[in-house]
Structure formats: structure tokens, C-alpha cells
Design a protein around this motif. Structure first.
Motif, PDB file in Angstrom:
ATOM      1  N   ALA A 106       0.820  -1.217   0.000  1.00  0.00           N
ATOM      2  CA  ALA A 106       0.000   0.000   0.000  1.00  0.00           C
ATOM      3  C   ALA A 106       0.849   1.260   0.000  1.00  0.00           C
ATOM      4  O   ALA A 106       0.327   2.366  -0.132  1.00  0.00           O
ATOM      5  CB  ALA A 106      -0.936   0.007   1.206  1.00  0.00           C
ATOM      6  N   VAL A 107       2.172   1.098   0.157  1.00  0.00           N
ATOM      7  CA  VAL A 107       3.082   2.239   0.244  1.00  0.00           C
ATOM      8  C   VAL A 107       4.100   2.199  -0.885  1.00  0.00           C
ATOM      9  O   VAL A 107       4.740   1.174  -1.121  1.00  0.00           O
ATOM     10  CB  VAL A 107       3.820   2.264   1.605  1.00  0.00           C
ATOM     11  N   ARG A 108       4.249   3.308  -1.578  1.00  0.00           N
ATOM     12  CA  ARG A 108       5.176   3.412  -2.706  1.00  0.00           C
ATOM     13  C   ARG A 108       6.337   4.344  -2.334  1.00  0.00           C
ATOM     14  O   ARG A 108       6.136   5.521  -2.103  1.00  0.00           O
ATOM     15  CB  ARG A 108       4.460   3.977  -3.929  1.00  0.00           C
ATOM     16  N   PRO A 109       7.583   3.856  -2.286  1.00  0.00           N
ATOM     17  CA  PRO A 109       8.734   4.737  -2.052  1.00  0.00           C
ATOM     18  C   PRO A 109       9.128   5.447  -3.351  1.00  0.00           C
ATOM     19  O   PRO A 109       9.206   4.812  -4.404  1.00  0.00           O
ATOM     20  CB  PRO A 109       9.827   3.789  -1.575  1.00  0.00           C
ATOM     21  N   VAL A 110       9.351   6.748  -3.272  1.00  0.00           N
ATOM     22  CA  VAL A 110       9.680   7.553  -4.456  1.00  0.00           C
ATOM     23  C   VAL A 110      10.974   8.320  -4.192  1.00  0.00           C
ATOM     24  O   VAL A 110      11.092   9.042  -3.192  1.00  0.00           O
ATOM     25  CB  VAL A 110       8.549   8.548  -4.788  1.00  0.00           C
ATOM     26  N   PHE A 111      11.935   8.173  -5.088  1.00  0.00           N
ATOM     27  CA  PHE A 111      13.218   8.868  -4.982  1.00  0.00           C
ATOM     28  C   PHE A 111      13.337   9.836  -6.156  1.00  0.00           C
ATOM     29  O   PHE A 111      13.368   9.424  -7.321  1.00  0.00           O
ATOM     30  CB  PHE A 111      14.364   7.858  -5.010  1.00  0.00           C
ATOM     31  N   ILE A 112      13.387  11.136  -5.871  1.00  0.00           N
ATOM     32  CA  ILE A 112      13.497  12.158  -6.914  1.00  0.00           C
ATOM     33  C   ILE A 112      14.881  12.791  -6.834  1.00  0.00           C
ATOM     34  O   ILE A 112      15.273  13.326  -5.792  1.00  0.00           O
ATOM     35  CB  ILE A 112      12.414  13.246  -6.755  1.00  0.00           C
ATOM     36  N   THR A 113      15.635  12.710  -7.923  1.00  0.00           N
ATOM     37  CA  THR A 113      16.987  13.246  -7.897  1.00  0.00           C
ATOM     38  C   THR A 113      17.002  14.769  -7.910  1.00  0.00           C
ATOM     39  O   THR A 113      16.124  15.414  -8.492  1.00  0.00           O
ATOM     40  CB  THR A 113      17.815  12.738  -9.089  1.00  0.00           C
ATOM     41  N   VAL A 114      18.011  15.333  -7.264  1.00  0.00           N
ATOM     42  CA  VAL A 114      18.253  16.775  -7.342  1.00  0.00           C
ATOM     43  C   VAL A 114      19.503  17.025  -8.187  1.00  0.00           C
ATOM     44  O   VAL A 114      20.023  18.132  -8.228  1.00  0.00           O
ATOM     45  CB  VAL A 114      18.420  17.403  -5.933  1.00  0.00           C
ATOM     46  N   ASP A 115      19.974  15.957  -8.846  1.00  0.00           N
ATOM     47  CA  ASP A 115      21.184  16.028  -9.671  1.00  0.00           C
ATOM     48  C   ASP A 115      20.909  15.431 -11.051  1.00  0.00           C
ATOM     49  O   ASP A 115      21.505  14.409 -11.444  1.00  0.00           O
ATOM     50  CB  ASP A 115      22.317  15.270  -8.970  1.00  0.00           C
ATOM     51  N   PRO A 116      19.984  16.040 -11.808  1.00  0.00           N
ATOM     52  CA  PRO A 116      19.620  15.474 -13.111  1.00  0.00           C
ATOM     53  C   PRO A 116      20.767  15.434 -14.113  1.00  0.00           C
ATOM     54  O   PRO A 116      20.726  14.673 -15.074  1.00  0.00           O
ATOM     55  CB  PRO A 116      18.491  16.401 -13.584  1.00  0.00           C
ATOM     56  N   GLU A 117      21.798  16.231 -13.873  1.00  0.00           N
ATOM     57  CA  GLU A 117      22.949  16.251 -14.780  1.00  0.00           C
ATOM     58  C   GLU A 117      23.634  14.888 -14.832  1.00  0.00           C
ATOM     59  O   GLU A 117      24.065  14.423 -15.889  1.00  0.00           O
ATOM     60  CB  GLU A 117      23.935  17.329 -14.327  1.00  0.00           C
ATOM     61  N   ALA A 137      12.111   5.713  -9.077  1.00  0.00           N
ATOM     62  CA  ALA A 137      13.155   6.736  -9.154  1.00  0.00           C
ATOM     63  C   ALA A 137      12.850   7.688 -10.302  1.00  0.00           C
ATOM     64  O   ALA A 137      12.579   7.250 -11.419  1.00  0.00           O
ATOM     65  CB  ALA A 137      14.515   6.082  -9.359  1.00  0.00           C
ATOM     66  N   LEU A 138      12.921   8.983 -10.033  1.00  0.00           N
ATOM     67  CA  LEU A 138      12.512   9.983 -11.016  1.00  0.00           C
ATOM     68  C   LEU A 138      13.590  11.021 -11.294  1.00  0.00           C
ATOM     69  O   LEU A 138      14.315  11.443 -10.379  1.00  0.00           O
ATOM     70  CB  LEU A 138      11.249  10.702 -10.530  1.00  0.00           C
ATOM     71  N   THR A 139      13.678  11.419 -12.548  1.00  0.00           N
ATOM     72  CA  THR A 139      14.584  12.481 -12.965  1.00  0.00           C
ATOM     73  C   THR A 139      13.898  13.289 -14.063  1.00  0.00           C
ATOM     74  O   THR A 139      12.740  13.054 -14.389  1.00  0.00           O
ATOM     75  CB  THR A 139      15.927  11.900 -13.461  1.00  0.00           C
ATOM     76  N   GLY A 140      14.617  14.242 -14.623  1.00  0.00           N
ATOM     77  CA  GLY A 140      14.053  15.086 -15.674  1.00  0.00           C
ATOM     78  C   GLY A 140      15.035  16.164 -16.049  1.00  0.00           C
ATOM     79  O   GLY A 140      16.230  16.077 -15.729  1.00  0.00           O
ATOM     80  N   THR A 141      14.578  17.184 -16.719  1.00  0.00           N
ATOM     81  CA  THR A 141      15.440  18.321 -17.018  1.00  0.00           C
ATOM     82  C   THR A 141      15.669  19.104 -15.734  1.00  0.00           C
ATOM     83  O   THR A 141      14.907  18.954 -14.766  1.00  0.00           O
ATOM     84  CB  THR A 141      14.783  19.235 -18.059  1.00  0.00           C
ATOM     85  N   PRO A 142      16.705  19.942 -15.688  1.00  0.00           N
ATOM     86  CA  PRO A 142      16.910  20.763 -14.493  1.00  0.00           C
ATOM     87  C   PRO A 142      15.672  21.583 -14.126  1.00  0.00           C
ATOM     88  O   PRO A 142      15.354  21.756 -12.940  1.00  0.00           O
ATOM     89  CB  PRO A 142      18.087  21.667 -14.890  1.00  0.00           C
ATOM     90  N   GLU A 143      14.954  22.073 -15.137  1.00  0.00           N
ATOM     91  CA  GLU A 143      13.761  22.876 -14.887  1.00  0.00           C
ATOM     92  C   GLU A 143      12.637  22.021 -14.304  1.00  0.00           C
ATOM     93  O   GLU A 143      11.911  22.458 -13.397  1.00  0.00           O
ATOM     94  CB  GLU A 143      13.285  23.542 -16.183  1.00  0.00           C
ATOM     95  N   GLU A 144      12.483  20.799 -14.800  1.00  0.00           N
ATOM     96  CA  GLU A 144      11.434  19.914 -14.300  1.00  0.00           C
ATOM     97  C   GLU A 144      11.708  19.479 -12.868  1.00  0.00           C
ATOM     98  O   GLU A 144      10.797  19.408 -12.040  1.00  0.00           O
ATOM     99  CB  GLU A 144      11.310  18.699 -15.218  1.00  0.00           C
ATOM    100  N   TYR A 155      15.235  22.213  -0.494  1.00  0.00           N
ATOM    101  CA  TYR A 155      16.426  23.018  -0.795  1.00  0.00           C
ATOM    102  C   TYR A 155      17.492  22.117  -1.401  1.00  0.00           C
ATOM    103  O   TYR A 155      17.730  21.004  -0.936  1.00  0.00           O
ATOM    104  CB  TYR A 155      16.979  23.656   0.481  1.00  0.00           C
ATOM    105  N   TYR A 156      18.147  22.596  -2.469  1.00  0.00           N
ATOM    106  CA  TYR A 156      19.314  21.897  -2.983  1.00  0.00           C
ATOM    107  C   TYR A 156      20.195  22.886  -3.747  1.00  0.00           C
ATOM    108  O   TYR A 156      19.707  23.886  -4.278  1.00  0.00           O
ATOM    109  CB  TYR A 156      18.922  20.719  -3.887  1.00  0.00           C
ATOM    110  N   ALA A 157      21.485  22.607  -3.775  1.00  0.00           N
ATOM    111  CA  ALA A 157      22.429  23.493  -4.453  1.00  0.00           C
ATOM    112  C   ALA A 157      23.704  22.714  -4.771  1.00  0.00           C
ATOM    113  O   ALA A 157      24.133  21.843  -4.012  1.00  0.00           O
ATOM    114  CB  ALA A 157      22.761  24.701  -3.588  1.00  0.00           C
ATOM    115  N   LYS A 158      24.293  23.028  -5.915  1.00  0.00           N
ATOM    116  CA  LYS A 158      25.536  22.379  -6.311  1.00  0.00           C
ATOM    117  C   LYS A 158      26.687  22.945  -5.495  1.00  0.00           C
ATOM    118  O   LYS A 158      26.806  24.152  -5.307  1.00  0.00           O
ATOM    119  CB  LYS A 158      25.786  22.587  -7.811  1.00  0.00           C
ATOM    120  N   HIS A 159      27.542  22.045  -5.015  1.00  0.00           N
ATOM    121  CA  HIS A 159      28.691  22.438  -4.198  1.00  0.00           C
ATOM    122  C   HIS A 159      29.973  21.993  -4.892  1.00  0.00           C
ATOM    123  O   HIS A 159      30.335  20.814  -4.878  1.00  0.00           O
ATOM    124  CB  HIS A 159      28.593  21.807  -2.807  1.00  0.00           C
ATOM    125  N   PRO A 160      30.706  22.923  -5.549  1.00  0.00           N
ATOM    126  CA  PRO A 160      31.942  22.556  -6.258  1.00  0.00           C
ATOM    127  C   PRO A 160      32.993  21.967  -5.319  1.00  0.00           C
ATOM    128  O   PRO A 160      33.114  22.381  -4.167  1.00  0.00           O
ATOM    129  CB  PRO A 160      32.414  23.896  -6.843  1.00  0.00           C
TER     130      PRO A 160
END
Length: 205
Positions: A106-117, A137-144, A155-160
Motif C-alpha cells: 500500500a506504500v510506494r517509495p519515491v526517490f526524486i533526484t536533485v542532480d539530473p545532470e 526513481a525519477l529524474t528530468g530536465t533541471p527545470e522539471e 532546498y538543494y544546491a551544487k557544491h563545487p
């Protein structure tokens, strides 16, 4: 401090104060809803988390927020190169689902990336197979991805890093969405699998 700096100081103090008020209210609401069977459903908070998105899963199939309805969902935003928080959260979810017994489906685990690159469908597919759970597991364009994250207040941000590589700073929250797609509860990295399972049992009862 110059006279020109003074307004900025006042603005900063005001913003910080407002942030503490919001966090305090959120903590109070979380405590008050902790033992409520329906969680946040039916409150203003239920409509503040979530929203429309259009992404693709690990098999390249288009998935929208509407596709998550019909089951309870545990939604987590992270990335496959994450060294600790993400694998820990997904492993905790897998353990918690095992404790649900016959209600596990009855429960679906969903993982959405914050690093589509870097997190293509192929990469995501290989990554989630390491966990004993049927993770979507889900991904898409950076905008999506940005649209989905915005809806969940993530919140997410790239850290060089040295050598030209990078990591991703991101919030680490497991969102519980009910079969109608409404935010109901949440867990943090401090929530033990047993705690997650017990809360889910009450929601599924």
C-alpha cells in the motif's frame, strides 16, 4: 556600521525573526499532529507541500504527480552520488516497509533526484536496485526537477569540489503523501525505521 548599512541590518533581523517564528509554528504543528491518525490531511499544511510535476522514471516512462495517487507515497529528494544521507534514508524506508507486513504494497517509495545532470534513468535504475524496496526513481530536465523540488519546499544546491567534481547540498526529509496526493506527515534523518513503520501503521489503519 554606516547609515547605509543600517536598513540592511534591520531587514536581516526581521527575516531571521520571521524564520524562527515559522520554524516554531511548524515544530508545534508537527508535535500536535504526531499522534493524529490522519496526520496533516485536512489542514492548511496539507496543501502547502507537493504539487504538479512531470518527470521520467528509471525505465524512461513519463510520471506525473497524478500517477502517485491511489497509494501512500514516501517521497525523498536526493542524488545517487550522495555519500550518506540518501542511502541511509532509502535503506531506512526499505526496513520500515518490511515491518508493514501485508500492508507493504500500500506504500510506494519515491526517490526524486536533485542532480539530473548525472542521474539519468539508467543511473537511477542501477542505484535503486541496491535497496530491498520497489523504489520509483525519477529524474528530468533541471527545470522539471526544480519545479518538483519547489512544490515540496526542498532546498538543494551544487557544491563545487577540488578537481572539478561537485556534490549536492540538499534538505533530507521523507514526505508522506496520502492516496489523494496530500501531504500527511514527514520524517527526518533522525527517524528510525521502527518509528517510520509505526507511524505508517497508524496512517494505514
Amino acid at each position: 556600521m554606516t547609515a547605509r548599512d543600517l536598513p540592511r541590518r534591520f531587514v536581516l533581523v526581521a527575516v531571521l525573526f520571521a524564520g524562527f517564528v515559522i520554524l516554531g509554528a511548524g515544530a508545534f504543528l508537527a508535535l500536535s499532529l504526531h499522534e493524529t491518525p490522519r496526520g496533516a490531511a485536512g489542514t492548511l499544511l496539507a496543501s502547502a507541500i507537493g504539487g504538479p510535476f512531470r518527470l521520467v522514471d528509471q525505465d524512461g516512462k513519463t510520471v506525473t504527480d497524478a500517477d502517485l495517487k491511489g497509494k501512500w507515497s514516501l517521497v525523498y529528494f536526493g542524488y545517487t552520488h550522495c555519500p550518506d544521507a540518501c542511502p541511509t534514508a532509502l535503506n531506512d524506508i526499505a526496513i520500515a516497509l518490511d515491518e508493514l507486513g501485508s500492508k507493504r504494497s500500500a506504500v510506494r517509495p519515491v526517490f526524486i533526484t536533485v542532480d539530473p545532470e548525472r542521474d539519468t534513468p539508467e543511473v537511477l535504475k542501477a542505484y535503486v536496485t541496491a535497496f530491498d524496496a520497489p523504489i520509483l526513481a525519477l529524474t528530468g530536465t533541471p527545470e522539471e526537477v526544480a519545479q518538483a523540488a519547489k512544490g515540496y519546499r526542498v532546498y538543494y544546491a551544487k557544491h563545487p569540489e577540488a578537481g572539478g567534481d561537485y556534490s549536492m547540498d540538499h534538505s533530507s526529509v521523507i514526505y508522506v503523501m496520502d492516496p489523494e496526493g496530500r501531504f500527511t506527515a514527514s520524517f527526518t534523518h533522525q527517524s528510525a525505521p521502527e518509528e517510520i513503520a509505526e507511524r505508517l501503521k497508524k496512517l494505514l489503519a
